[in-house]
Design an enzyme around this catalytic site. Structure first.
Site, PDB file in Angstrom:
ATOM      1  N   GLY A  90      69.291  61.771 133.848  1.00  0.00           N
ATOM      2  CA  GLY A  90      68.652  61.208 135.043  1.00  0.00           C
ATOM      3  C   GLY A  90      68.221  59.774 134.760  1.00  0.00           C
ATOM      4  O   GLY A  90      67.842  59.452 133.631  1.00  0.00           O
ATOM      5  N   THR A 122      66.573  63.173 140.839  1.00  0.00           N
ATOM      6  CA  THR A 122      66.362  63.882 142.113  1.00  0.00           C
ATOM      7  C   THR A 122      64.862  63.989 142.406  1.00  0.00           C
ATOM      8  O   THR A 122      64.164  64.776 141.760  1.00  0.00           O
ATOM      9  CB  THR A 122      66.986  65.298 142.038  1.00  0.00           C
ATOM     10  OG1 THR A 122      68.308  65.166 141.549  1.00  0.00           O
ATOM     11  CG2 THR A 122      66.968  65.988 143.379  1.00  0.00           C
ATOM     12  N   ASP A 204      22.247  64.025 120.423  1.00  0.00           N
ATOM     13  CA  ASP A 204      23.121  65.138 120.038  1.00  0.00           C
ATOM     14  C   ASP A 204      22.315  66.174 119.242  1.00  0.00           C
ATOM     15  O   ASP A 204      22.487  66.324 118.037  1.00  0.00           O
ATOM     16  CB  ASP A 204      24.276  64.543 119.199  1.00  0.00           C
ATOM     17  CG  ASP A 204      25.293  65.575 118.749  1.00  0.00           C
ATOM     18  OD1 ASP A 204      25.318  66.679 119.321  1.00  0.00           O
ATOM     19  OD2 ASP A 204      26.049  65.264 117.805  1.00  0.00           O
TER      20      ASP A 204
END
Ligand code: SPV
Ligand code: MG
Length: 431
Positions: A90, A122, A204
């Site tokens: 393609g 396509t 944290d």
């Protein structure tokens, strides 16, 4: 008869592929290569059907005379063996990142007068629907969850990048680069406690609660298909951790890593600059084995993270813990270090591998960042996590933009380094 070669790396044969075969037939005998799983995941997505099924699919296409295995993205081996007169594909490979493959094929064919045939790709509703469905399938919990174990088998080292939002998830999902004559991308995502907390402006320290962490996972899973490793911090109380494991499994997360610390957890990269307490071997083992018992799927992994080197408890302590955690049922070991020199990580991995050939090893080379992925793999590492680099690159860029807008009293001066408006509004795929 002339030989026409095409390579398929698809789970579904649709009209686009049939169109290529029909074109190919006009030039001679059609030979289809089916790309191996290992090669397919380097530039495309993870296969949703087995390699064997993909081979059968190709064999059953009308007009295909032979099916062979292509086990590398680049065509060197296959072209040397087959010497096709034509390679057909393609025309979507005229653009990056696939263009590097086309260039490779062109160079090889030029050496003996072979030719490329580019067939218009396509694009239609049916084809894009098939494509979307495959992606959707890959994002479903039952498909996503098992993929980390599959990747550990397929890859020399599973490359994992930190994500903490839908947007960073998209970067992990979609970034494909041409590198060293091949294509590459990340295999998996790490939901870091450091970056998830930092994104919320929080330290944290297990302050961002699980409900919020699960929300981050959900944001990421909505826009990605790659497997997730969740940073579970200490796992909290065993009685709570069992619920976390069940929720993570349900969400399609592949693994949780919990670290052998207890009490107020601080980020490991502080090392001994802050007070942090390592859990006892017995207590941490019981957390692992209790959680392994409640786990419902065989796919999910509980990985034990050893903080002995971070807390300067020595190599022997790290190895003793590794043995004990594996015996308690851990599905993997993460060994951490904050040294710039990777020597202690390498020593641990070599010693651990000498006695345990199979338990996966995970490392996070934030400090020891000179060691390469292939060197880590040579020392038996299975998963490498780039745990905070996306966050650390975004913050200075955003801060500089803020400074410059203040400086110039307008945004014109910063515009050249920004993503185009057109690009950002079309970044997100719409359903
Ligand atoms: C994280 O990313 O939150 C980690 C890795 O736990 S580290 O910050 O190096 O401790
Ligand atoms: Mg963390």
């Amino acid at each position: 008869m002339k030989k026409v070669y095409t390579c398929f790396c698809t789970d579904v044969i649709h009209e686009g592929h049939l169109n290529i075969i029909n074109e190919a037939k006009k030039y001679g005998e059609v030979i289809v290569g089916v790309l191996s799983d290992e090669a397919m995941i380097r530039f495309n997505r993870f296969p949703t059907v087995s390699f064997q099924e993909r081979l059968e699919m190709a064999k059953n296409i009308d007009g295909v005379s032979r099916v062979i295995i292509q086990d590398e993205i680049m065509y060197d081996k296959v072209i040397a063996e087959l010497k096709p007169d034509y390679v057909i594909h393609g025309d979507n490979w005229q653009k990056a990142p696939l263009k590097s493959i086309r260039d490779n094929v062109e160079g090889l064919l030029n050496t003996y007068g072979g030719e490329i045939i580019d067939v218009p790709y396509t694009f239609n509703e049916n084809v894009s629907l098939i494509d979307k469905k495959i992606k959707e399938k890959l994002s479903m919990p039952e498909y996503r969850r098992k993929r980390l174990r599959q990747l550990i088998k397929l890859r020399d080292i599973v490359k994992t990048i930190e994500v903490h939002s839908g947007l960073t998830g998209l970067i992990a999902e979609k970034t494909v680069v041409e590198n060293d004559g091949g294509l590459d991308q990340f295999d998996a995502m790490w939901i870091s406690s450091l970056c998830d907390s930092t994104a919320k402006g929080k330290p944290d320290i297990e302050l961002v609660d699980m409900t919020s962490r699960f929300r981050t996972i959900s944001d990421v899973t909505e826009v990605t298909t790659k497997p997730i490793i969740f940073d579970g911090d200490t796992g909290g109380k065993t009685e709570h951790f069992v619920y976390t494991v069940r929720t993570l499994e349900r969400m399609g997360v592949s693994a949780v890593i919990i670290e052998d610390k207890i009490g107020l957890k601080k980020n490991s990269l502080f090392g001994t600059d802050v007070e942090q307490t390592q859990d006892s071997i017995e207590h941490f083992c019981s957390k692992i084995s209790t959680a392994k018992k409640v786990q419902l799927t065989d796919d999910f992994m509980i990985i034990a993270r050893i903080e002995s080197l971070i807390l300067e408890k020595g190599m022997e302590d790290a190895l003793t813990r590794a043995r004990a955690y594996v015996k308690a049922g851990a599905d993997g070991i993460m060994i951490h270090s904050r040294k710039k020199d990777p020597a202690e990580i390498v020593e641990f991995c070599d010693k651990f591998r000498a006695e345990d050939k199979t338990t996966p090893i995970v490392v996070v080379p934030s400090s020891f960042n000179t060691i390469t992925e292939s060197e880590l793999a040579q020392h038996g590492v299975n998963i490498v996590i780039y745990a905070n680099q996306l966050t650390r690159s975004a913050f200075p860029a955003m801060e500089q933009t803020a400074r410059d807008i203040l400086k110039y009293h307008r945004a014109k001066e910063v515009d050249d380094r920004l993503m185009k408006i057109k690009e950002i509004i079309s970044l997100i795929d719409e359903l």
